[in-house]
Write a protein that holds these residues in place. Structure first.
Motif, short mmCIF file in Angstrom:
data_model
loop_
_atom_site.label_atom_id
_atom_site.label_comp_id
_atom_site.label_asym_id
_atom_site.label_seq_id
_atom_site.Cartn_x
_atom_site.Cartn_y
_atom_site.Cartn_z
N ASN A 62 6.10 19.17 12.13
CA ASN A 62 7.11 18.69 11.18
C ASN A 62 6.84 17.28 10.68
N VAL A 63 5.61 17.03 10.22
CA VAL A 63 5.19 15.70 9.81
C VAL A 63 5.76 15.36 8.43
N ASN A 73 -5.08 2.70 13.90
CA ASN A 73 -4.06 3.35 14.70
C ASN A 73 -3.09 4.08 13.78
N LEU A 74 -2.60 5.23 14.21
CA LEU A 74 -1.79 6.10 13.37
C LEU A 74 -0.39 6.25 13.93
N ALA A 75 0.62 6.05 13.07
CA ALA A 75 2.01 6.34 13.41
C ALA A 75 2.45 7.55 12.60
N VAL A 76 3.12 8.49 13.26
CA VAL A 76 3.55 9.73 12.62
C VAL A 76 5.05 9.86 12.77
N GLY A 77 5.72 10.17 11.66
CA GLY A 77 7.16 10.40 11.68
C GLY A 77 7.45 11.87 11.47
N ALA A 78 8.39 12.41 12.24
CA ALA A 78 8.72 13.82 12.18
C ALA A 78 10.14 14.04 11.69
N LEU A 79 10.37 15.17 11.05
CA LEU A 79 11.72 15.59 10.72
C LEU A 79 12.53 15.64 12.00
N GLY A 103 15.26 4.72 15.80
CA GLY A 103 16.61 4.24 16.08
C GLY A 103 17.55 5.42 16.24
N ALA A 104 18.71 5.34 15.62
CA ALA A 104 19.68 6.44 15.67
C ALA A 104 19.49 7.42 14.52
N ALA A 105 18.46 7.23 13.71
CA ALA A 105 18.26 8.04 12.51
C ALA A 105 17.77 9.44 12.87
N GLY A 106 18.11 10.38 12.01
CA GLY A 106 17.67 11.75 12.21
C GLY A 106 16.53 12.16 11.30
N ASN A 107 15.86 11.19 10.70
CA ASN A 107 14.74 11.50 9.82
C ASN A 107 13.86 10.27 9.70
N VAL A 108 12.69 10.44 9.11
CA VAL A 108 11.77 9.34 8.82
C VAL A 108 11.33 9.49 7.37
N GLY A 109 11.54 8.45 6.56
CA GLY A 109 11.16 8.52 5.16
C GLY A 109 9.71 8.10 4.94
N GLN A 110 9.38 6.87 5.33
CA GLN A 110 8.02 6.35 5.19
C GLN A 110 7.79 5.32 6.29
N ILE A 111 6.53 5.14 6.64
CA ILE A 111 6.10 4.16 7.64
C ILE A 111 5.11 3.22 6.99
N THR A 112 5.30 1.91 7.17
CA THR A 112 4.31 0.95 6.68
C THR A 112 4.11 -0.15 7.71
N PHE A 113 2.85 -0.48 7.96
CA PHE A 113 2.50 -1.50 8.94
C PHE A 113 2.44 -2.88 8.31
N THR A 114 2.79 -3.88 9.10
CA THR A 114 2.60 -5.27 8.71
C THR A 114 1.21 -5.72 9.13
N ALA A 115 0.81 -6.90 8.68
CA ALA A 115 -0.50 -7.45 9.07
C ALA A 115 -0.58 -7.71 10.56
N ALA A 116 0.58 -7.91 11.22
CA ALA A 116 0.60 -8.19 12.66
C ALA A 116 0.51 -6.94 13.52
N GLY A 117 0.59 -5.75 12.91
CA GLY A 117 0.52 -4.53 13.68
C GLY A 117 1.87 -3.94 14.04
N ASP A 118 2.96 -4.51 13.50
CA ASP A 118 4.29 -3.94 13.65
C ASP A 118 4.51 -3.00 12.46
N PHE A 294 4.57 16.38 2.63
CA PHE A 294 5.52 15.29 2.48
C PHE A 294 4.89 13.92 2.67
N SER A 295 3.68 13.84 3.22
CA SER A 295 3.16 12.53 3.62
C SER A 295 1.65 12.46 3.50
N ILE A 296 1.17 11.30 2.99
CA ILE A 296 -0.25 10.98 3.00
C ILE A 296 -0.37 9.50 3.35
N ALA A 297 -1.55 9.12 3.82
CA ALA A 297 -1.85 7.71 4.11
C ALA A 297 -3.35 7.53 4.07
N ILE A 298 -3.78 6.33 3.72
CA ILE A 298 -5.21 6.00 3.69
C ILE A 298 -5.46 4.87 4.67
#
Length: 318
Positions: A62-63, A73-79, A103-118, A294-298
């Motif tokens: 459910n990616v 490093n890869l972060a994956v968000g699921a429905l 958090g308390a959310a029931g979904n993940v829209g998008q993930i983006t990393f900062t330069a610090a790795g957060d 629903f998702s792509i990343a480079i």
């Protein structure tokens, strides 16, 4: 200089040349998620063509969101709101080192990393969460950004200055609109809020040095293109050719735009410069079916295995 030192020097010249070739020949990677159970994250080496096939697939169900940091490093968000973190180097046998919730959310829209790795995540709710590394099964949001202007945050991106861009959808029915909300670090001040783009239903975003691209799934869909810096303006133009419910967008190092279409399970690649008449130069169909895109990343090229150097018979003078 004796013969032994000459031989060592020659070895180091060869190694340095090898490393230089490896760096210049390294290919960036495209990752594509499938919102099904069983599901996968597919990896493709760039550039892609209409006949490209994945180098490998990572099992993940459910990616709906993908994010990569500068180390690969890869972060994956699921429905459902689950987040999993896969450490580099990635392969078909990769397993997550951490699993936690958005958090308390029931979904993940998008993930983006900062330069610090957060990284930041959206959830189609009224807040944006930040997660601080290192990640573990006990990780919880280190910051949650809320604002009256955020009603349904779909996409999120950061630029080189670490400014935060959030794509938002508001209203309902014929009054639905999309807009952007922009925060400067440390993300606690008042944001810039753009004029509503009437009829848009915003999803994921991608950002270059001069433009921001945001997918809209209203109607058959479009890609709205904003000129940077954001100053409250409407999109400069929209790309509609090839759009079929576009959910995801990404940019490679050469400035090519990748669009993931949910409606046709296709990946379109557009070359710069962009305009309202831009058309895809490449269209790749994701599969095998069923495949809900629903998702792509480079991300960066994965590190290869290099010969060990600097050992007892290397450059340490022994």
């Amino acid at each position: 200089m004796n013969r032994q030192h000459i031989e060592r020097s020659v070895v180091w010249v060869i190694v340095v040349a090898f490393l230089g070739l490896a760096a210049s020949d390294a290919q960036a990677q495209l990752y594509v998620g499938n919102d099904h159970t069983p599901g996968v994250v597919q990896q493709y080496s760039l550039p892609i063509s209409a006949s490209s096939t994945p180098s490998f697939s990572i099992a993940s169900n459910n990616v709906v969101a993908l994010g990569l940091d500068a180390k690969g490093n890869l972060a994956v968000g699921a429905l459902g709101g689950a987040l999993t973190f896969f450490p580099a180097p990635l392969s078909g046998s990769s397993t997550p080192s951490a699993t936690f919730n958005n958090g308390a959310a029931g979904n993940v829209g998008q993930i983006t990393f900062t330069a610090a790795g957060d990284f930041f995540t959206t959830s189609f709710g009224n807040s944006v969460n930040m997660f601080t590394h290192p990640f573990s099964n006990a990780t919880v949001p280190s910051m949650s950004i809320t604002n009256a202007s955020i009603s349904s945050a779909g996409g999120v991106a950061v630029d080189a200055a670490q400014n935060l861009y959030i794509s938002n959808t508001g209203g309902s029915g014929s009054n639905t609109y999309g807009n952007l909300i922009v925060y400067a670090p440390p993300y606690t001040g008042l944001p810039i809020v753009t004029v509503p783009a009437i009829g848009a239903n915003y999803r994921k975003v991608a950002i270059s040095a001069t433009q921001l691209f945001v997918a809209s799934v209203a109607g058959t869909g479009r890609i709205d293109v904003y000129t940077l810096p954001i100053n409250g303006s409407l999109p400069a133009f929209s790309i509609t050719n090839g759009a079929n419910l576009p959910e995801a967008v990404a940019l490679d190092a050469a400035g090519n735009l990748y669009v993931g279409n949910l409606g046709s399970s296709t990946l379109n690649v557009y070359g710069p410069p962009f305009s309202a008449s831009s058309a895809p130069a490449v269209t790749l169909t994701a599969g095998p079916a069923p495949f809900s895109l629903f998702s792509i990343a480079i991300g960066p090229a994965q590190s290869g295995i290099l010969p060990a150097v600097g050992s007892a018979n290397g450059a340490n003078g022994s």
